[in-house]
Design a protein around this motif. Structure first.
Motif, mmCIF file in Angstrom:
data_model
loop_
_atom_site.group_PDB
_atom_site.id
_atom_site.type_symbol
_atom_site.label_atom_id
_atom_site.label_comp_id
_atom_site.label_asym_id
_atom_site.label_seq_id
_atom_site.Cartn_x
_atom_site.Cartn_y
_atom_site.Cartn_z
ATOM 1 N N HIS A 74 -51.326 88.283 -33.219
ATOM 2 C CA HIS A 74 -52.351 88.307 -34.327
ATOM 3 C C HIS A 74 -51.792 88.721 -35.168
ATOM 4 C CE1 HIS A 74 -53.705 91.410 -31.429
ATOM 5 N NE2 HIS A 74 -54.098 91.624 -32.841
ATOM 6 N N ILE A 75 -51.065 89.572 -35.784
ATOM 7 C CA ILE A 75 -50.821 90.734 -36.305
ATOM 8 C C ILE A 75 -49.648 90.439 -37.468
ATOM 9 C CG2 ILE A 75 -50.247 93.063 -37.380
ATOM 10 C CD1 ILE A 75 -52.039 94.140 -34.791
ATOM 11 N N GLU A 76 -50.221 90.622 -38.794
ATOM 12 C CA GLU A 76 -48.893 89.446 -39.558
ATOM 13 C C GLU A 76 -48.498 90.567 -40.177
ATOM 14 O OE1 GLU A 76 -48.330 86.367 -40.498
ATOM 15 O OE2 GLU A 76 -49.456 85.956 -39.181
ATOM 16 N N PHE A 77 -47.436 91.269 -39.364
ATOM 17 C CA PHE A 77 -45.955 92.093 -39.969
ATOM 18 C C PHE A 77 -45.679 91.511 -41.043
ATOM 19 C CE2 PHE A 77 -44.902 96.329 -37.835
ATOM 20 C CZ PHE A 77 -46.897 96.213 -36.959
ATOM 21 N N GLY A 78 -45.593 91.879 -42.144
ATOM 22 C CA GLY A 78 -44.879 91.479 -43.551
ATOM 23 C C GLY A 78 -43.533 92.811 -43.680
ATOM 24 N N ALA A 79 -43.169 93.312 -45.103
ATOM 25 C CA ALA A 79 -42.439 93.061 -45.891
ATOM 26 C C ALA A 79 -43.088 95.194 -45.621
ATOM 27 C CB ALA A 79 -41.962 92.893 -47.015
ATOM 28 N N LYS A 80 -44.500 95.574 -46.012
ATOM 29 C CA LYS A 80 -44.458 96.815 -46.034
ATOM 30 C C LYS A 80 -44.586 97.335 -44.288
ATOM 31 C CE LYS A 80 -47.022 98.402 -48.538
ATOM 32 N NZ LYS A 80 -47.999 98.706 -49.386
ATOM 33 N N GLN A 81 -45.089 96.426 -43.470
ATOM 34 C CA GLN A 81 -44.360 97.030 -41.865
ATOM 35 C C GLN A 81 -44.269 96.902 -41.430
ATOM 36 O OE1 GLN A 81 -46.754 94.336 -42.840
ATOM 37 N NE2 GLN A 81 -48.586 95.172 -43.316
ATOM 38 N N ILE A 82 -43.570 98.579 -40.093
ATOM 39 C CA ILE A 82 -42.052 98.357 -39.676
ATOM 40 C C ILE A 82 -42.376 99.137 -38.514
ATOM 41 C CG2 ILE A 82 -41.688 100.961 -41.365
ATOM 42 C CD1 ILE A 82 -38.957 99.932 -40.624
ATOM 43 N N LYS A 96 -35.799 93.995 -28.943
ATOM 44 C CA LYS A 96 -35.881 92.894 -27.818
ATOM 45 C C LYS A 96 -37.219 92.332 -27.219
ATOM 46 C CE LYS A 96 -31.421 94.243 -25.698
ATOM 47 N NZ LYS A 96 -30.991 94.748 -24.081
ATOM 48 N N LEU A 97 -38.118 93.503 -27.691
ATOM 49 C CA LEU A 97 -39.666 92.808 -27.440
ATOM 50 C C LEU A 97 -39.837 92.470 -28.547
ATOM 51 C CD1 LEU A 97 -40.852 96.798 -25.619
ATOM 52 C CD2 LEU A 97 -40.296 94.587 -24.499
ATOM 53 N N VAL A 98 -40.130 93.216 -29.236
ATOM 54 C CA VAL A 98 -41.346 91.949 -30.932
ATOM 55 C C VAL A 98 -39.782 91.068 -31.479
ATOM 56 C CG1 VAL A 98 -41.677 94.720 -31.195
ATOM 57 C CG2 VAL A 98 -39.673 94.220 -32.541
ATOM 58 N N GLU A 99 -39.216 90.881 -31.080
ATOM 59 C CA GLU A 99 -37.892 90.274 -31.845
ATOM 60 C C GLU A 99 -38.283 90.083 -33.902
ATOM 61 O OE1 GLU A 99 -38.890 86.399 -29.798
ATOM 62 O OE2 GLU A 99 -37.595 86.970 -28.151
ATOM 63 N N GLU A 100 -38.976 88.870 -33.585
ATOM 64 C CA GLU A 100 -38.441 88.670 -35.076
ATOM 65 C C GLU A 100 -40.153 88.985 -35.673
ATOM 66 O OE1 GLU A 100 -36.214 87.169 -37.122
ATOM 67 O OE2 GLU A 100 -34.937 87.555 -35.313
ATOM 68 N N ALA A 101 -41.215 89.472 -34.857
ATOM 69 C CA ALA A 101 -42.290 90.035 -35.165
ATOM 70 C C ALA A 101 -42.635 91.369 -36.423
ATOM 71 C CB ALA A 101 -42.698 90.292 -33.971
ATOM 72 N N ALA A 102 -41.535 92.254 -36.371
ATOM 73 C CA ALA A 102 -41.419 93.638 -36.985
ATOM 74 C C ALA A 102 -40.182 93.997 -36.933
ATOM 75 C CB ALA A 102 -42.053 94.046 -36.294
ATOM 76 N N GLU A 114 -41.704 103.787 -47.735
ATOM 77 C CA GLU A 114 -43.278 104.328 -47.492
ATOM 78 C C GLU A 114 -43.654 102.657 -47.010
ATOM 79 O OE1 GLU A 114 -45.394 104.593 -50.789
ATOM 80 O OE2 GLU A 114 -44.083 106.716 -50.897
ATOM 81 N N PHE A 115 -44.214 102.810 -45.824
ATOM 82 C CA PHE A 115 -44.349 101.196 -44.519
ATOM 83 C C PHE A 115 -45.593 101.873 -43.906
ATOM 84 C CE2 PHE A 115 -40.100 101.181 -44.572
ATOM 85 C CZ PHE A 115 -39.394 100.429 -44.846
ATOM 86 N N ASP A 116 -46.172 100.382 -43.656
ATOM 87 C CA ASP A 116 -47.747 100.555 -42.485
ATOM 88 C C ASP A 116 -46.694 100.970 -41.232
ATOM 89 O OD1 ASP A 116 -49.242 100.741 -44.683
ATOM 90 O OD2 ASP A 116 -49.049 97.836 -44.799
ATOM 91 N N VAL A 117 -46.944 101.693 -40.857
ATOM 92 C CA VAL A 117 -45.961 102.199 -39.424
ATOM 93 C C VAL A 117 -46.715 102.670 -37.836
ATOM 94 C CG1 VAL A 117 -44.484 103.867 -38.910
ATOM 95 C CG2 VAL A 117 -44.921 103.476 -41.346
ATOM 96 N N VAL A 118 -45.469 102.116 -37.163
ATOM 97 C CA VAL A 118 -45.930 102.213 -35.373
ATOM 98 C C VAL A 118 -45.155 103.265 -35.260
ATOM 99 C CG1 VAL A 118 -46.451 101.419 -33.907
ATOM 100 C CG2 VAL A 118 -47.217 100.338 -35.384
ATOM 101 N N LEU A 119 -45.064 104.277 -34.685
ATOM 102 C CA LEU A 119 -44.362 105.561 -34.960
ATOM 103 C C LEU A 119 -44.097 104.968 -33.206
ATOM 104 C CD1 LEU A 119 -42.536 107.646 -35.567
ATOM 105 C CD2 LEU A 119 -43.755 109.182 -34.954
ATOM 106 N N LEU A 171 -45.227 107.531 -43.218
ATOM 107 C CA LEU A 171 -46.850 106.411 -42.996
ATOM 108 C C LEU A 171 -47.189 106.477 -44.570
ATOM 109 C CD1 LEU A 171 -48.189 108.289 -40.033
ATOM 110 C CD2 LEU A 171 -46.889 106.694 -40.288
ATOM 111 N N ASN A 172 -48.016 105.451 -44.196
ATOM 112 C CA ASN A 172 -48.519 104.733 -45.917
ATOM 113 C C ASN A 172 -49.510 104.072 -45.061
ATOM 114 O OD1 ASN A 172 -49.243 104.865 -48.613
ATOM 115 N ND2 ASN A 172 -47.557 103.202 -48.773
ATOM 116 N N PHE A 173 -50.966 104.005 -45.598
ATOM 117 C CA PHE A 173 -51.547 103.452 -45.281
ATOM 118 C C PHE A 173 -53.253 103.193 -46.288
ATOM 119 C CE2 PHE A 173 -50.780 105.421 -41.550
ATOM 120 C CZ PHE A 173 -51.107 104.685 -40.164
#
Length: 174
Positions: A74-82, A96-102, A114-119, A171-173
């Motif tokens: 339900h979260i759209e991960f795009g070019a700026k998210q990683i 393997k868990l996220v496949e093409e989602a991120a 710089e990305f919107d990040v999950v560490l 991180l870039n929010f």
């Protein structure tokens, strides 16, 4: 000029706290920079602790990857998210868990970007392992059971703290 226009204050405070730790334990390993501030406000970064990777990605992406069936997020991960991981083994696991989602990359591969990040799982797979506990001696001088800092014994923390700083800087929010 100490104003940062790309990151918000909470990220800058986190980066400054990592610099403070490096400076406290390894003062000759870096030049102490001046602290940045931001005119941009935002929420504090979220920390998920004691949660499995599968449960975390289910919450973040609202996805399931069970027996080859994958429902998207339900979260759209795009070019700026990683999703940033420590090493190539974690990268393979998370991909393997996220496949093409991120996108998933290591801290080293993302340096300077710089990305919107999950560490992801930065401390769990750290080569320094239990040596991180010495950080408590900086935070709370009277805590029981905290090891006494020894530059020789805790030398691996210098590179670990620098790697953490690089991850925080990504991180870039905005």
């Amino acid at each position: 000029m100490n104003i940062n226009y790309r990151s918000h204050n909470e990220i800058l405070k986190l980066a400054s706290s990592v610099i403070d730790l490096i400076w406290h334990f390894f003062p000759d390993s870096i030049d102490k920079p001046s602290y940045e501030r931001s005119e941009v406000g935002s929420l504090k970064p979220a920390v998920f602790n004691e949660i499995s990777a599968e449960e975390f990605f289910l919450k973040v992406f609202n996805s399931e990857n069970v027996q080859g069936k994958h429902t998207t997020n339900h979260i759209e991960f795009g070019a700026k998210q990683i999703i940033i991981v420590r090493d190539d083994d974690d990268k393979e696991f998370v991909m393997k868990l996220v496949e093409e989602a991120a996108m998933v990359e290591t801290v080293f591969d993302c340096k300077g970007m710089e990305f919107d990040v999950v560490l992801y799982n930065f401390f769990k797979n750290s080569p320094a392992r239990k040596k991180w506990r010495v950080i408590h001696s900086f935070l709370d001088k009277n805590e029981k059971g905290v090891p006494i800092f020894s530059r020789e014994k805790h030398c691996s923390l210098s590179s670990e703290l620098k790697q953490l700083y690089v991850a925080v800087e990504i991180l870039n929010f905005n």
